[in-house]
Write an enzyme that holds these catalytic residues in place. Structure first.
Site, PDB file in Angstrom:
ATOM      1  N   ASP A   1     -12.267 -10.296  -1.005  1.00 24.27           N
ATOM      2  CA  ASP A   1     -13.594 -10.390  -0.384  1.00 24.27           C
ATOM      3  C   ASP A   1     -14.537  -9.503  -1.181  1.00 24.27           C
ATOM      4  O   ASP A   1     -14.115  -8.522  -1.792  1.00 24.27           O
ATOM      5  CB  ASP A   1     -13.599 -10.063   1.119  1.00 24.27           C
ATOM      6  CG  ASP A   1     -12.924  -8.767   1.509  1.00 24.27           C
ATOM      7  OD1 ASP A   1     -12.812  -7.851   0.682  1.00 24.27           O
ATOM      8  OD2 ASP A   1     -12.508  -8.658   2.689  1.00 24.27           O
TER       9      ASP A   1
ATOM     10  N   ASN B   1       2.169  -5.193  -3.152  1.00 24.16           N
ATOM     11  CA  ASN B   1       0.745  -5.487  -2.900  1.00 24.16           C
ATOM     12  C   ASN B   1      -0.013  -4.197  -2.639  1.00 24.16           C
ATOM     13  O   ASN B   1       0.466  -3.333  -1.894  1.00 24.16           O
ATOM     14  CB  ASN B   1       0.665  -6.410  -1.675  1.00 24.16           C
ATOM     15  CG  ASN B   1      -0.702  -7.028  -1.433  1.00 24.16           C
ATOM     16  OD1 ASN B   1      -1.266  -7.650  -2.330  1.00 24.16           O
ATOM     17  ND2 ASN B   1      -1.237  -6.865  -0.225  1.00 24.16           N
TER      18      ASN B   1
ATOM     19  N   GLU C   1       0.808  -1.234   0.000  1.00 19.90           N
ATOM     20  CA  GLU C   1       0.000   0.000   0.000  1.00 19.90           C
ATOM     21  C   GLU C   1       0.841   1.284   0.000  1.00 19.90           C
ATOM     22  O   GLU C   1       0.569   2.207   0.764  1.00 19.90           O
ATOM     23  CB  GLU C   1      -0.961   0.002   1.189  1.00 19.90           C
ATOM     24  CG  GLU C   1      -1.910  -1.191   1.186  1.00 19.90           C
ATOM     25  CD  GLU C   1      -2.909  -1.172   2.340  1.00 19.90           C
ATOM     26  OE1 GLU C   1      -2.760  -0.344   3.249  1.00 19.90           O
ATOM     27  OE2 GLU C   1      -3.830  -2.011   2.308  1.00 19.90           O
TER      28      GLU C   1
ATOM     29  N   GLU D   1      -6.204 -10.692  -1.316  1.00 19.05           N
ATOM     30  CA  GLU D   1      -7.037 -10.443  -0.123  1.00 19.05           C
ATOM     31  C   GLU D   1      -8.512 -10.393  -0.506  1.00 19.05           C
ATOM     32  O   GLU D   1      -9.272  -9.549  -0.011  1.00 19.05           O
ATOM     33  CB  GLU D   1      -6.627  -9.125   0.555  1.00 19.05           C
ATOM     34  CG  GLU D   1      -5.160  -9.072   0.929  1.00 19.05           C
ATOM     35  CD  GLU D   1      -4.768  -7.820   1.711  1.00 19.05           C
ATOM     36  OE1 GLU D   1      -5.648  -7.090   2.205  1.00 19.05           O
ATOM     37  OE2 GLU D   1      -3.545  -7.571   1.817  1.00 19.05           O
TER      38      GLU D   1
ATOM     39  N   HIS E   1     -10.468  -6.082  -2.553  1.00 19.19           N
ATOM     40  CA  HIS E   1     -11.555  -5.893  -1.584  1.00 19.19           C
ATOM     41  C   HIS E   1     -12.670  -5.155  -2.320  1.00 19.19           C
ATOM     42  O   HIS E   1     -12.547  -3.964  -2.615  1.00 19.19           O
ATOM     43  CB  HIS E   1     -11.077  -5.052  -0.395  1.00 19.19           C
ATOM     44  CG  HIS E   1     -10.016  -5.712   0.429  1.00 19.19           C
ATOM     45  ND1 HIS E   1     -10.268  -6.845   1.196  1.00 19.19           N
ATOM     46  CD2 HIS E   1      -8.720  -5.420   0.631  1.00 19.19           C
ATOM     47  CE1 HIS E   1      -9.158  -7.192   1.819  1.00 19.19           C
ATOM     48  NE2 HIS E   1      -8.197  -6.355   1.494  1.00 19.19           N
TER      49      HIS E   1
HETATM   50  C1  XIL Z   1      -6.456  -6.283   8.277  1.00 19.85           C
HETATM   51  C2  XIL Z   1      -6.788  -7.457   9.192  1.00 19.85           C
HETATM   52  O1  XIL Z   1      -7.690  -8.305   8.503  1.00 19.85           O
HETATM   53  C3  XIL Z   1      -7.395  -6.973  10.489  1.00 19.85           C
HETATM   54  O2  XIL Z   1      -7.537  -8.059  11.404  1.00 19.85           O
HETATM   55  C4  XIL Z   1      -6.517  -5.899  11.114  1.00 19.85           C
HETATM   56  O3  XIL Z   1      -7.166  -5.376  12.269  1.00 19.85           O
HETATM   57  C5  XIL Z   1      -6.222  -4.788  10.129  1.00 19.85           C
HETATM   58  O4  XIL Z   1      -5.627  -5.344   8.957  1.00 19.85           O
HETATM   59  N1  XIL Z   1      -5.086  -4.585   3.675  1.00 19.85           N
HETATM   60  C6  XIL Z   1      -4.087  -5.417   4.140  1.00 19.85           C
HETATM   61  C7  XIL Z   1      -4.354  -6.304   5.306  1.00 19.85           C
HETATM   62  O5  XIL Z   1      -3.026  -5.498   3.512  1.00 19.85           O
HETATM   63  O6  XIL Z   1      -3.193  -6.513   6.086  1.00 19.85           O
HETATM   64  C8  XIL Z   1      -5.462  -5.775   6.163  1.00 19.85           C
HETATM   65  O7  XIL Z   1      -5.744  -6.755   7.162  1.00 19.85           O
HETATM   66  C9  XIL Z   1      -6.678  -5.454   5.338  1.00 19.85           C
HETATM   67  C10 XIL Z   1      -6.369  -4.394   4.317  1.00 19.85           C
END
Ligand code: XIL
Length: 301
Positions: free
Chosen positions: A236, A169, A127, A234, A205
């Protein structure tokens, strides 16, 4: 195949999930994990705050538990994440400049060395680009150590674990836009100058405000054409029923259409495991039952 992992493997890919290590004592959770998935990502346990709570004092207890579980069950491990502006330990807030740069590099070196030989792919930097139309780097304490902090992190990771694939990422880079164009230019530049980078992770996401982009496949393909693997890291998708099921199938089909898209990871197992404050964005309901989105995902693989 009859499971996500086995079906993905038939296509030369992995199908993974984020794992919260404290849930490895939940038999429903572990039952689904071991049945369906052949890759894991530590949801929080390999982040900077978890692994280096005090400067130069490392704690690998929970990360090691996940690696042990993965090895015992034939699963790959995605490492997440070596350098990120979030979830840093408190002690970093008093550092800047060369001291922070060196602390970051020391962190990358120590963690990647500890896990050497055990990680399929590392999210080396997470990020680092700004949202919106600027195409700029995100302002952060790490960015303020100098624009070359990203390549410095990648070089340190390569030296520590030459066998791991090294990934950049990010989120909101899933379609073609100013942010993904900026990441694309960075990867192109790294390739041209020999900075070690092997893969790009697309967090993916998705929700109503940020749906699966129409050019998702094309965007994965243009990155792959730079000579890197691409991974959905990641995943969802908010929603329910047929609409959600169709969106998951669209994501799987986009990955399968790109030869160098070599794996998909969902960000949790059951809806109740999701990091999102509300909604039902995953493949299993809170009781562990398969949702329509599970079936469409399996059928697309
Ligand atoms: C999130 C986790 O799922 C949570 O449990 C934590 O509180 C915050 O981080 N992008 C990412 C992940 O790269 O590491 C994040 O994970 C979600 C967004």
């Amino acid at each position: 195949g009859t499971t996500l992992g086995a079906s993905a493997a038939e296509k030369g890919r992995y199908f993974g999930t984020a794992v919260a290590v404290n849930k490895l004592s939940d038999s429903v959770y572990v039952g689904i994990l071991n049945r369906e998935f052949n890759s894991v990502t530590a949801e929080n346990e390999m982040k900077w705050d978890a692994t280096e709570p005090n400067q130069n004092s490392f704690n690998y207890t929970n990360g090691d538990r996940l690696v042990s579980h993965a090895q015992a069950n034939g699963m790959k491990v995605r490492g997440h994440a070596l350098a990120w502006h979030q979830q840093q330990p408190g002690w970093t807030s008093s550092l800047s400049g060369t001291a922070l740069r060196n602390a970051m590099l020391n962190h990358v070196t120590n963690v990647a060395t500890h896990y050497r030989g055990k990680i399929d792919s590392w999210d080396v930097v997470n990020e680092a680009f700004a949202d919106g139309n600027s195409g700029a780097r995100r302002d952060s304490n790490l960015q303020r150590t100098g624009n070359d902090w990203i390549e410095a992190a990648f070089r340190a990771a390569r030296a520590a674990d030459p066998g791991a694939k090294l990934c950049y990422n990010d989120y909101n880079t899933d379609g073609q836009n100013a942010k993904s164009n900026a990441v694309y230019a960075m990867v192109q530049d790294f390739k041209a100058r020999g900075v070690p980078i092997d893969c790009v992770g697309f967090q993916s996401h998705f929700n109503a405000q940020s749906p699966v982009p129409g050019d998702y496949r094309a965007n994965l393909a243009r990155f792959a054409a730079l000579g890197v693997d691409v991974q959905i890291t990641e995943l969802d998708i908010e929603g329910s029923g047929t609409a959600q099921a169709n969106n998951f199938a669209t994501v799987v089909n986009a990955c399968l259409a790109v030869a160098r898209c070599n794996g998909i990871t969902v960000w949790g197992i059951r809806d109740s495991d999701s990091w999102r404050a509300s909604g039902t964005p995953l493949l299993f309901d809170s009781s562990g039952n398969k949702k329509a989105a599970y079936t469409s995902t399996l059928n697309a693989l």
